[in-house]
Design a protein around this motif. Structure first.
Motif: not given
Lengths: 378, 378
Positions: B47-48, B51-53, B93, B95-99
């Motif tokens: 997954f590109r 900037n995600n932590k 997931i 940064d806490g968001v399911g994609l």
């Protein structure tokens, strides 16, 4: 009464569902609502992404992406101008990556593009709105293609009142999707079944079967970086094998199973973009099988029209009941379509020139189908 | 020959497709391949997201999320242990968001959960793998429900060789999805049509119709924070109205249109999770209509079984050919299912106890359907 089971069930509904419901709406934050269609038809898109640097949304048909702004909860949002009632595809672009909107469960089926669906509701007079009318059915068929060498599918729409046990036969529209679509595109995105339901109920279209096959004769055109459209060999095979599969596999199956009229006067072929070219290449080179041809925003063939349509001449073309060539004026393919229509005119081949507002979008193609299907089999 | 049209077409295929193809694979970076199934059946997810932590992937049935690591290109990845051949749902997931996985075009239809589909291919002996066998068809029906008051749909599977013009009638399995699923779940995710195609070809299941209705009697159960499962009134209405819609709307429509045998010996009802409870509540309280009942990982009813099943007594239950109660031993609903089976035993009601490995997952339910459908209508 204990109603605890489902609290448990939701928690236990695999790590997946449990964690996802949590992830989708953390207890301390309200769920993200997106898309949010307001009374004035403006739409707010929202996307939770606290650490992203740049987030935008691309809405089908909009001239450019809409930049989104982040609030102190880490939720990005943007609100559009009021939009015309319609169905729109849209994609969240998060730091350069195209994403489905995670707050929206309606997605557009597509092999290459990730887009969610936005419905801006309109009056019942819009042909793609579900009306209080009898509904047809959509039949999903699966078969092994000898021509292409894969397992594939096609869909068949039967109109309201269709009775397989009856005697009445129906004319057939073969309706072809575009590059990157799958076989469900014309119903799932194009709403062809809803449009036909409404037109038939209003007496504007004749009851007909609509057959929607998979449109790839060379499925490798979908591989990333296949460069297919720069490789004449693959492109040619994609068109040729599609045509062969349609003529020798799909049509015989449909005519064997359904109450289909089997003469050229009762057979139409139409499609969008790549499917528009497939409709022209198949129809204009097989005039003994098709009496009605539609091409919506078509592209993908060469400019060497004499070579692409060797079987076409003014005499044979007289058999055609309708050759309907449409394109949106904001579509970059408008020039090519004008050239093609010019070539048809130079050969005195009767056809209908249709130029509409709009770009290379489903908003244009739903209207094309609405107008074209009303002309068929008269 | 000029093959430039489609280069143009792809660029012009609305800002959406143009920008998306770009966004999906920027010229300077290779396209992200995910999921990437290796020869040893291990799987790499990518997954590109520069900037995600924190990025992880949740795979259906896995005990916990798998943390992903970021490379210097901003692409996060993780590789699993070898996985058993199957279809798995999974969610990124970020940064806490399911994609949904943006590199994967196959998504699981679901109102509440965003999950993509992973296929770890296996031998043709697996019932959910498409075999070189005749294929049945899936028919999608649309109607206005007076009972529930909405426009809704249901699907009907017809087995290979089904001929609407014929005389033979077929037994019918009413197959119900779980909470958060839509009416397409049993085919799109559960692969019920593929499983039946294979079992029928092998002579392991009788040719039958499979009807898959929308399972909500109170669609508001799907609203975020509806708290439905803590509200006895909504829960009751959801079950009651579903049952009424099935008995008074769906079954009459199916039996009017299809070659369906219309006696209780030829009618089965089964489902998963919420649909398992609906199968029990409908079947055990309507024994004159159903002779075969299956409940897979069911939940959602109260523990007051005497009140939930007022019409059930040992005498009436003798009419049942099969009452098949299954649950995975890693499913938190196993305790409730054991309690229910205990209650049945205490009333001397004949039933089959099935406990299998697995949690609240489709891997369990595909196997349940395979085993259950082979027992039907014997």
């Amino acid at each position: 009464m204990k109603r605890t089971y489902f609290a448990i069930a939701v928690l236990s509904m695999s790590v997946l569902l449990g964690a996802l419901l949590t992830a989708a709406a953390p207890a301390q934050t309200p769920p993200v609502i997106s898309p949010d269609v307001h009374a004035d038809k403006s739409v707010t898109f929202r996307f939770r992404a606290p650490n992203n640097k740049e987030v935008a949304v691309i809405v089908e048909g909009a001239p450019k992406p809409l930049a989104m702004q982040k609030d102190d909860q880490g939720v990005w949002s943007v609100t559009t101008e009021p939009l015309a009632p319609d169905y729109y595809g849209y994609t969240i672009i998060a730091d350069g990556v195209g994403l489905f909107d995670p707050s929206n469960h309606t997605v557009k089926p597509n092999f290459l593009v990730r887009a969610s669906e936005l419905h801006v509701p309109g009056p019942a007079s819009l042909p793609w709105e579900i009306g209080t009318v009898p509904h047809g059915e959509i039949h999903h068929h699966f078969y092994k293609s000898v021509v292409v060498g894969d397992d594939r599918d096609y869909y068949v729409y039967t109109p309201p009142g269709y009775d397989a046990r009856g005697k009445q036969t129906y004319p057939v529209l073969y309706l072809l999707h575009g590059f990157s679509d799958d076989a469900s595109a014309w119903t799932a995105v194009g709403r062809a079944n809803v449009i036909l339901d409404n037109l038939i109920a209003q007496g504007k279209a004749k009851p007909m079967l609509v057959v929607m096959p998979l449109g790839y004769g060379a499925p490798e055109v979908l591989l990333p970086n296949s460069g297919v459209w720069r490789d004449p060999a693959i492109t040619q095979r994609n068109f040729d094998k599609f045509r062969e599969a349609l003529l020798t596999e799909v049509i015989p199956r449909v005519e064997g199973e359904y109450l289909a009229a089997k003469d050229r006067n009762s057979r139409a072929v139409a499609g969008l973009s790549m499917g528009g070219s497939e409709s022209l290449l198949t129809g204009l080179n097989t005039l003994d099988k098709f009496g009605w041809i539609g091409a919506f925003s078509s592209g993908g063939i060469t400019e060497e029209f004499d070579k692409e349509f060797p079987a076409l001449d003014p005499k044979s073309a007289e058999q055609l009941h309708l050759l309907w060539i449409a394109c949106g004026t904001d579509d970059r393919l408008i020039d090519i379509n004008r050239k093609f229509r010019g070539w048809l005119a130079s050969k005195n081949i009767k056809h209908v020139d249709i130029e509409t507002p709009g770009a290379h979008t489903w908003m244009v193609w739903r209207r094309n189908l609405t107008e074209f299907s009303a002309l068929l089999f008269r």
